[in-house]
Design a protein around this motif. Structure first.
Motif, PDB file in Angstrom:
ATOM      1  N   VAL A  43       9.613 -51.009  39.903  1.00  7.44           N
ATOM      2  CA  VAL A  43      10.636 -50.011  40.249  1.00  7.44           C
ATOM      3  C   VAL A  43      10.083 -49.030  41.279  1.00  7.44           C
ATOM      4  N   ARG A  58      12.003 -54.086  37.557  1.00 12.52           N
ATOM      5  CA  ARG A  58      13.426 -54.474  37.561  1.00 12.52           C
ATOM      6  C   ARG A  58      13.509 -55.990  37.757  1.00 12.52           C
ATOM      7  N   TYR A  75       2.284 -48.663  30.271  1.00 11.35           N
ATOM      8  CA  TYR A  75       3.424 -49.484  30.712  1.00 11.35           C
ATOM      9  C   TYR A  75       3.987 -48.999  32.050  1.00 11.35           C
ATOM     10  N   ARG A  76       4.497 -49.943  32.853  1.00 11.26           N
ATOM     11  CA  ARG A  76       5.112 -49.635  34.154  1.00 11.26           C
ATOM     12  C   ARG A  76       6.489 -50.299  34.173  1.00 11.26           C
ATOM     13  N   GLU A  77       7.411 -49.672  34.905  1.00 13.79           N
ATOM     14  CA  GLU A  77       8.781 -50.224  34.900  1.00 13.79           C
ATOM     15  C   GLU A  77       8.962 -51.287  35.981  1.00 13.79           C
ATOM     16  N   THR A 120       9.706 -52.715  30.575  1.00 16.52           N
ATOM     17  CA  THR A 120       8.407 -52.028  30.640  1.00 16.52           C
ATOM     18  C   THR A 120       7.292 -53.027  30.365  1.00 16.52           C
ATOM     19  N   VAL A 145      15.907 -53.173  33.577  1.00 14.44           N
ATOM     20  CA  VAL A 145      14.567 -52.606  33.753  1.00 14.44           C
ATOM     21  C   VAL A 145      13.747 -52.892  32.493  1.00 14.44           C
TER      22      VAL A 145
END
Ligand SMILES: Cc1cc2nc3c(=O)[nH]c(=O)nc-3n(C[C@H](O)[C@H](O)[C@H](O)COP(=O)(O)OP(=O)(O)OC[C@H]3O[C@@H](n4cnc5c(N)ncnc54)[C@H](O)[C@@H]3O)c2cc1C
Ligand code: FES
Length: 424
Positions: free
Chosen positions: A90, A69, A65-67, A170, A168
């Motif tokens: 992010v 916004r 997973y990547r964050e 994920t 934010v």
């Protein structure tokens, strides 16, 4: 021979010649259609896509997973029940491209009352690839029709009510095998029912910007003008691109909905409409929509003579569209006698039962036995229910969108093919 007889013979000869000419032309068109239709086949729900590397191997992609916004939130319909979320990474790095039709997988921590739970859901990308952002377009799901006592959809309501600009989220990298093939720019027919329009928007935008000369048809089915999303944008695209043919169908138009201005057809998108509207051409069909639409349209296209390899479809949830293969017109295999049903053993839980044919999938079977099984999409897309097979074999109801690890299966789309031992 009288003059009348002679004239009749001449008229008959001319009629026969015209009929023969028409038959030859029709035969040639039919032969071309069959030939091009099958030579351009590149996979569909029936044939696994071999040409796409796993998401994590796409240059610039990521695993896990990547964050992201949320940068913008925008309602798309008059009902305000469909909302787009524009998400930027992010870490500020450029985003990898995706194939139009692919989806993102979100892991959400949702608070309901005093409880918090982690859920996984998939949402299609609804725009042409852009290195700066991803956009998903989400419909708020209420309780099922006629069952107001049931809770509304968890994830979609969380997005609408709690996800704001700045939140934010994920997200897994874009994935999925339902995407637009660019097979030598053969003409495409996109069919979106309700919120199933989202992958079609991505396919449409990408086609019109990258291959503007390609013939593309969009059939968009909704109930009425209150559900119509991105109306101005779609009309504008249709006006600017003569090769883009937009057909909006309202199944229950309201008095303020004007035929010709707001919609073209007062009906569902159905096979009759497609047959009336489309010329005899080697189209590739891409379909996504509610269960009833998929279950009627996909087999009807095959019955019409469309090569199964040219029919690509995706359901946003469990669907019973039969796997479409060239042999799908063969009668189904006889049901096995109860005694011949396979046994399923859940090793870690030390439970063994005979398979119950009423269960739609091993996931449902396990849940009915009281086992706690992680799940998300229940459609073979998110990978949450992936489980190791200790021994035995499974058969799947559709090609998974998720890249399944060797030796594992997705419980939500699998049934036992033999006695089976699962690690669970
Ligand atoms: C590949 C893919 C792409 C997708 N793309 C999109 C997209 O672009 N846009 C979009 O909006 N959706 C999309 N979806 C669907 C999306 O992933 C979710 O399934 C959808 O938002 C509903 O999730 P939810 O958590 O809100 O509802 P859930 O909580 O999963 O509930 C679903 C329904 O079940 C009802 N329900 C609750 N409890 C019960 C019960 N006990 N018995 C019976 N029914 C009950 C709920 O009221 C609701 O109507 C996609 C799905 C897939 C697989
Ligand atoms: S629940 Fe998503 S793949 Fe099975």
């Amino acid at each position: 021979m009288t003059i009348q007889q002679l004239s009749s013979y001449i008229a008959l000869a001319i009629a026969l010649q015209v009929a023969a000419f028409v038959a030859v032309v029709l035969f040639q068109k039919w032969r071309d259609y069959r030939r091009v239709g099958s030579s351009t086949a590149m996979g569909s729900d029936a044939a696994p896509a071999q040409d796409l590397p796993p998401a994590s191997e796409v240059p610039g992609s990521w695993s896990g997973y990547r964050e992201f916004r949320v940068q913008r939130k925008e309602f798309e319909d008059r009902n305000q029940s469909i909302c787009s979320f524009y998400c930027v990474p992010v870490d500020g790095q450029a985003l990898p491209p995706f194939k139009p039709g692919q989806f993102l997988t979100f892991r959400l921590n949702v608070h309901t009352g005093r409880d918090a739970k982690s859920i996984v859901r998939c949402y299609s990308l609804s725009h042409a690839p852009d290195p700066g952002y991803y956009r998903v377009t989400i419909k708020r799901m209420g309780p099922p029709h006629g069952k107001p006592e049931l809770p509304p959809g968890v994830s979609s309501n969380y997005f609408h009510d709690q996800v704001e600009v700045g939140t934010v989220l994920t997200v897994k990298a874009p994935s999925g095998h339902f995407y637009l093939r660019d097979v030598d720019q053969s003409p495409v027919v996109l069919i979106g029912g309700g919120i199933g329009i989202t992958p079609m928007l991505s396919m449409l935008e990408t086609t019109l910007s990258l291959t503007p000369g390609r013939e593309v048809w969009l059939f968009y089915g909704i109930r009425n003008g209150r559900e119509h999303i991105m109306k101005a944008k779609l009309c504008d695209l249709a006006q600017r691109h003569p090769n883009f043919h937009l057909h909006v169908c309202y199944s229950r138009p309201e008095p303020e909905d004007i035929p010709g201005r707001d919609f073209q057809h007062a009906s569902h998108v159905n096979i009759g409409l497609l047959r009336q509207t489309l010329n005899l051409r080697p189209y590739h069909f891409y379909i996504c929509g509610p269960r009833q639409m998929m279950e009627s349209l996909v087999p009807a296209l095959a019955d019409w003579g469309v090569d199964p390899d040219c029919i690509h479809y995706e359901a946003f949830g469990p669907s019973t569209v039969p796997k479409l293969t060239k042999a799908s017109k063969e009668p189904p295999a006889p049901r096995p006698a109860a005694a011949a049903l396979p046994k399923v053993r859940f090793a870690a839980s030390a439970i063994e039962r005979q398979w119950d044919t009423r269960a739609d999938s091993l996931l449902e079977f396990a849940e009915d036995l009281g086992l706690s099984v992680p799940s998300g999409c229940r459609a073979g897309s998110c990978g949450s229910c992936q489980t190791k097979i200790v021994s035995g074999e499974v058969e799947t109801s559709k090609e998974p969108d998720f890249d399944v690890t060797t030796g594992c299966c997705l419980l939500c789309i699998s049934k036992p093919k033999s006695d089976l031992v699962l690690s669970l």
